[in-house]
Enzyme design. Sequence first.
Site, PDB file in Angstrom:
ATOM      1  N   LYS A  77      -3.007  -0.684  -0.081  1.00  0.00           N
ATOM      2  CA  LYS A  77      -1.693  -0.313   0.465  1.00  0.00           C
ATOM      3  C   LYS A  77      -1.861   0.646   1.653  1.00  0.00           C
ATOM      4  CE  LYS A  77       2.198   2.491  -0.176  1.00  0.00           C
ATOM      5  NZ  LYS A  77       2.369   3.842  -0.623  1.00  0.00           N
TER       6      LYS A  77
ATOM      7  N   ASP B 123       5.198  -0.789  -1.723  1.00  0.00           N
ATOM      8  CA  ASP B 123       5.309   0.453  -2.492  1.00  0.00           C
ATOM      9  C   ASP B 123       6.291   0.215  -3.634  1.00  0.00           C
ATOM     10  OD1 ASP B 123       7.826   0.477  -1.354  1.00  0.00           O
ATOM     11  OD2 ASP B 123       7.734   2.572  -0.725  1.00  0.00           O
TER      12      ASP B 123
END
Length: 218
Positions: free
Chosen positions: A121, A139
């Site tokens: 991420k 997220d």
Amino acid sequence: MTKAEKVQFVIDKLQELYPTIPIPLDHKDPYTLLIAVLMSAQSTDVRVNKITPLLFEVADNPYKMVKLSVEEIRDIIKPVGLSPMKAKGIHGLSEILIDKYDGKVPVDFEALESLPAVGHKTASVVMSQAFGIPAFPVDTHIHRLMYRWNLTNGKNVVQTEKDAKRLFPKELWNDLHLQIIWYGREYSPARGWDIDKDIITKTIGRKTVLADYYKNKK
């Protein structure tokens, strides 16, 4: 509404709400963005944005950062949480950037993900926001909303990212991931959710999610 129409509805609504997209984490270059994103793990952007100026005042590039000890970094970033691991990661990746990349952040997913404390991420955020390379960092907000909108089965962030990349046009990924984050915060939060303000979920939401919402409101 077909799946394609739902996807287009999401795109149109997000572009209408966020024609200009605020950047969640304050930074001035790829390195400061990388450090800010690393620090944001299990913390809030608001908290990170309060601490990064204190850190970057002392060290805003890898050459200055390695002059600090891990303990000194940890003392500065303690309020963001997980500071021992993050301080070690910040110091370690700064050393690697100097040794392997002339102090620059590499424009490469694999190279980024090989750095200490940098996961997929974090690498995706840096690639999209610092370098403009199409990526779709997922997220908690994106994971929650993609499930609420019935655009993924929501089993894990890996599957959610795959579904987002499959459904949305590649040229929109970098904008959309930020637009969805802001929408999730402002209109479709995990707590204190008011569906009357959440036009997207109200219009295309997963039937079971909507049923649970109205059942719990009674």
